[in-house]
Design a protein around this motif. Structure first.
Motif, short mmCIF file in Angstrom:
data_model
loop_
_atom_site.label_atom_id
_atom_site.label_comp_id
_atom_site.label_asym_id
_atom_site.label_seq_id
_atom_site.Cartn_x
_atom_site.Cartn_y
_atom_site.Cartn_z
N PRO A 118 0.83 -1.21 0.00
CA PRO A 118 0.00 0.00 0.00
C PRO A 118 0.87 1.26 0.00
O PRO A 118 2.03 1.21 0.38
N PHE A 119 0.29 2.37 -0.39
CA PHE A 119 1.00 3.65 -0.38
C PHE A 119 1.28 4.04 1.07
O PHE A 119 0.38 4.04 1.90
N VAL A 120 2.54 4.33 1.38
CA VAL A 120 2.87 4.69 2.78
C VAL A 120 3.46 6.10 2.89
O VAL A 120 3.72 6.60 3.98
N PHE A 126 11.18 6.50 2.52
CA PHE A 126 11.90 5.25 2.28
C PHE A 126 13.40 5.39 2.56
O PHE A 126 14.17 4.48 2.31
N SER A 127 13.79 6.55 3.09
CA SER A 127 15.20 6.75 3.44
C SER A 127 15.45 6.31 4.87
O SER A 127 14.77 6.76 5.79
N SER A 269 6.09 0.00 9.19
CA SER A 269 5.06 0.50 8.26
C SER A 269 5.64 0.72 6.87
O SER A 269 5.00 0.45 5.86
N VAL A 270 6.87 1.20 6.78
CA VAL A 270 7.50 1.43 5.48
C VAL A 270 7.71 0.09 4.77
O VAL A 270 7.55 -0.03 3.55
N LEU A 271 8.06 -0.93 5.54
CA LEU A 271 8.35 -2.25 4.96
C LEU A 271 7.09 -2.99 4.50
O LEU A 271 7.19 -4.02 3.83
N ALA A 281 13.86 -2.88 0.98
CA ALA A 281 15.10 -3.45 1.52
C ALA A 281 15.41 -4.79 0.86
O ALA A 281 16.58 -5.12 0.61
N ASP A 282 14.36 -5.59 0.58
CA ASP A 282 14.57 -6.86 -0.14
C ASP A 282 15.23 -6.58 -1.49
O ASP A 282 16.13 -7.30 -1.92
N PHE A 283 14.76 -5.50 -2.15
CA PHE A 283 15.29 -5.16 -3.47
C PHE A 283 16.77 -4.75 -3.37
O PHE A 283 17.60 -5.19 -4.16
N THR A 284 17.10 -3.91 -2.39
CA THR A 284 18.49 -3.44 -2.30
C THR A 284 19.44 -4.54 -1.83
O THR A 284 20.66 -4.40 -1.97
#
Length: 754
Positions: A118-120, A126-127, A269-271, A281-284
């Motif tokens: 969802p949009f957070v 995201f930093s 919440s960001v995750l 974080a999974d992507f990075t």
């Protein structure tokens, strides 16, 4: 053709050099280690370009920039703005990653804020450096640190007896006195006898004013518990002291993955925001190659404007041989070569032209296969209308030059002259060390290993190495090869870290400041001071520029720095000691016409002659000379040494005395070495082997491979596509392994010169 014209360059060891460098071409600077290449290219051309550019800014801006003093050169004409791509590690701190330093993470954050569900929130949430987005438990670091009280304190001692086991908290230090002088403790009482209340006061008191402090307590000081002070001084801030006491900090502080975010750095919440089931974080944490596959699978027209440039950035990282890295990798863990390649790709899509790109040994840390790609990037910089200057030893990079400038003939005082200018073919036919080395034939060794015992490293799993077993012949030289990121270092370091009597000699800087030099590192400055004291009758402490002998004006620094509010700091050579660091009384004390400052200005070669009757001093210097560092001066500060020079200084310590039955591991020891200097290094390795030691070398250099008794090749590629044992055995056998990229280049190197 337009030229950059150098007139009368005398920087460091340069001998009044005047030379023309063609613009819009690739010029490679060659020559023996210490011949003056960096003095000409970096300390003269690059420094003058940056100095002149800085002068165009306002004094306020100039104050924020690095300061460059005018190099020792009469004149440089037609000098473009310089872009310097050097070997300095990117550094930064735990908050700096491959993603943040390359600006790729900014695009990734934008992508997750645009199409993640969802949009957070917007991209800044995201930093992990933003308080709104970071995990509260670890403050966005991904790990938490604990202080081990049993390592920090010796409970069997009192404060007077040095109970705080950390260098900067000793009883006579200013930090130590903040506990001894507080009046809150019995300074002779053992810590084990403290009440709980006393121990809590010592460790956990928040900064507070002492009600009735003793007379020797600083008037404005607050008392702060040891844990609070330690955390603030050494954990929360990245500073000079943190590096200075790195070993002590590593002993006292334990680090573990954050229990709440599990190393992901962001809050829950960001995750929750995901794209195709992956949070940001999974992507990075994906390798660059896997990240490219993930991006290719995203089907969202409204994100195309973000995805296309993001793909280009990731493809550039992959192409340059960094496909095994992740965007979450901390910049502090990157090698000099990896750092340099990240800097290089920043310029790939630049619209600027007519610049001079100055690149320092781009081959460092690279397999010959990766060097081909680096060469293409260097060529592309030239094709955009730029001038490219490269300092290099690698034959494959030298070959792409339009123009070559060779310096020499030797190193230090015996270098600093132009010995050749022209094309690669002309260089091969020239009477220079570089021309001779490039034309030399190479043959693989046919060793006799029948009488040797083997060391077995079994079932090694580390990073991309999965259950690999190898054997290594003892009292021989093994070279471990493979492309960058294939798993060479992981295999060797993981396999040998628990093996007794293993000595790792790497390129990490020795703990160094502008006050530490070759003599202090070799532990013989004390002997030199004693030598002068006995011969002159002056106190030994007078011969230290960090102590009583320091010049009263500059306090032993040799320079006076004046800070000028909104203008650059003004630095000038001290006019009392003229840069020699000592007071006049000490400078008047001489042996055979030389004072202590003259001794520090001697080269290793010259000092061996001077100290020939004193074995305590001469032997370590002789060992240093045997590693090829005979051109260095005794007073050269350690913070000015290259990675390769640092490694050889470390090696010299083990050549002073006979070390037997040890395993020595060297990480790319040919870094910064001219092909003609490699035989000098080989002689050092032979000495170690003759003293019944085992030598293991992690290396890309093809010449070094031809000297190996045993080769271990890891690959075939980097990251997850590597980590497999492709070959182990006598060198010739590798040439038959079709899956080995190393074999392809080694075969060409040997056959083309046979």
């Amino acid at each position: 053709m337009s030229m950059i014209r150098i007139h009368g360059a005398n920087q460091n060891n340069l001998k009044n050099i005047s030379v023309d460098i063609p613009k819009h071409q690739i010029t490679v600077f060659t020559g023996r280690s210490g011949s003056g290449k960096s003095s000409l290219v970096f300390n003269t051309i690059a420094a003058e370009s940056e100095r002149l550019l800085n002068e165009t800014y306002s004094t306020y801006i100039q104050h924020q920039l690095a300061q460059f003093s005018k190099p020792n050169v009469d004149l440089i004409e037609h000098l473009p703005v310089a872009m310097i791509i050097n070997q300095k590690r990117l550094g930064g701190n735990s908050r700096s990653t491959v993603g943040t330093i390359s600006d790729i993470y900014a695009s990734v954050r934008l992508l997750w804020s645009r199409i993640g569900e969802p949009f957070v929130g917007y991209s800044d949430i995201f930093s992990f450096n933003n308080p709104k987005g970071m995990c509260e438990t670890c403050s966005g670091l991904g790990y938490v640190e604990d202080i081990d009280l049993n390592e920090l304190l010796d409970f069997n001692k009192s404060l007077n007896e040095d109970a705080i086991r950390f260098p900067s908290f000793r009883p006579d230090s200013w930090r130590g006195k903040r506990y001894l002088y507080s009046g809150l403790f019995d300074n002779d009482k053992k810590l084990k006898d403290y009440t709980k209340e006393e121990l809590d006061t010592l460790l956990y008191t928040k900064p507070t004013k002492i009600k009735h402090p003793p007379d020797n307590w600083p008037r404005t000081a607050k008392f702060e518990g040891l844990i609070h002070r330690f955390r603030r001084s050494f954990l929360l801030n990245d500073n000079f002291e943190k590096n200075k006491f790195r070993d002590a900090i590593d002993r006292v502080v334990t680090s573990k993955k954050c229990p709440d975010c599990h190393g992901k750095r962001l809050n829950p919440s960001v995750l929750t925001c995901k794209i195709n089931n992956l949070d940001i974080a999974d992507f990075t944490n994906l390798s660059i190659d896997d990240a490219l596959k993930f991006i290719a699978d995203i089907d969202s027209p409204k994100a195309n404007v973000i995805i296309e440039p993001l793909q280009q950035q990731l493809e550039a990282l992959s192409y340059i041989g960094l496909n095994y890295l992740t965007l979450s990798r901390e910049t502090t863990t990157l090698s000099g070569g990896e750092s340099q390649r990240i800097k290089l790709i920043r310029h790939l899509n630049s619209a600027l032209s007519d610049l001079v790109y100055i690149i320092d040994e781009p081959s460092i840390g690279l397999h010959p296969d990766d060097i081909q790609r680096i060469n293409e990037i260097i060529q592309s910089l030239k094709d955009k209308g730029n001038t490219v200057l490269v300092v290099e030893h690698d034959p494959d990079v030298i070959k792409i030059a339009d123009h070559i400038i060779d310096l020499g003939p030797l190193a230090g005082k015996h270098g600093g002259e132009i010995t050749f200018t022209g094309t690669y073919n002309d260089l091969l036919n020239s009477d220079t060390h570089t021309g001779d080395a490039l034309g030399r034939t190479h043959h693989l060794k046919s060793p006799n290993l029948s009488d040797l015992n083997y060391m077995h490293l079994s079932h090694i799993s580390c990073n991309n190495i999965k259950d690999v077993s190898v054997k290594i012949p003892q009292h021989a030289m093994t070279v471990v090869t493979g492309v960058a990121g294939s798993g060479k270092s992981s295999l060797v370091h993981s396999g040998l870290k628990q093996v007794e009597d293993t000595i790792f000699i790497n390129q990490k800087p020795a703990h160094a400041s502008s006050r530490s030099n070759l003599l202090t590192y070799l532990n013989i400055f004390d002997d030199v001071r004693s030598y002068f004291s006995e011969a002159t009758g002056l106190k030994k402490s007078l011969f230290s520029y960090n102590s009583e002998g320091a010049c009263p004006e500059c306090h032993g620094k040799g320079i006076i720095k004046t800070e000028l509010a909104f203008m650059p700091d003004f630095t000038q050579i001290c006019d009392i000691c003229h840069g020699k660091r000592y007071n006049p009384e000490v400078l008047d004390a001489k042996i055979d016409g030389l004072n202590i400052a003259d001794i520090l200005a001697l080269t290793v070669d010259e000092s061996i002659t001077f100290f020939k009757k004193n074995d305590f001093i001469a032997q370590p210097l002789q060992a240093l000379k045997s590693t090829g560092l005979n051109y260095m001066t005794l007073g050269q500060t350690l913070d000015t040494l290259s990675g390769g020079e640092i490694q050889r200084v470390k090696l010299s310590k083990y050549l002073t005395k006979t070390v037997q039955h040890h395993t020595f591991v060297f990480d790319e020891p040919t870094t910064g070495l001219h092909e003609d200097d490699i035989p000098i290094l080989m002689d050092c390795f032979k000495r170690l082997i003759e003293a019944h030691n085992t030598v293991i070398i992690i290396e890309h250099n093809l010449t070094m491979m031809t000297h190996a008794d045993w080769l271990i090749d890891i690959g075939p590629f980097a990251g997850e596509k590597g980590g497999k044992l492709l070959y182990q055995g006598e060198p010739r056998g590798l040439l038959k392994v079709k899956s080995s990229i190393t074999a392809k280049y080694l075969k060409r190197y040997v056959s083309s010169s046979s």
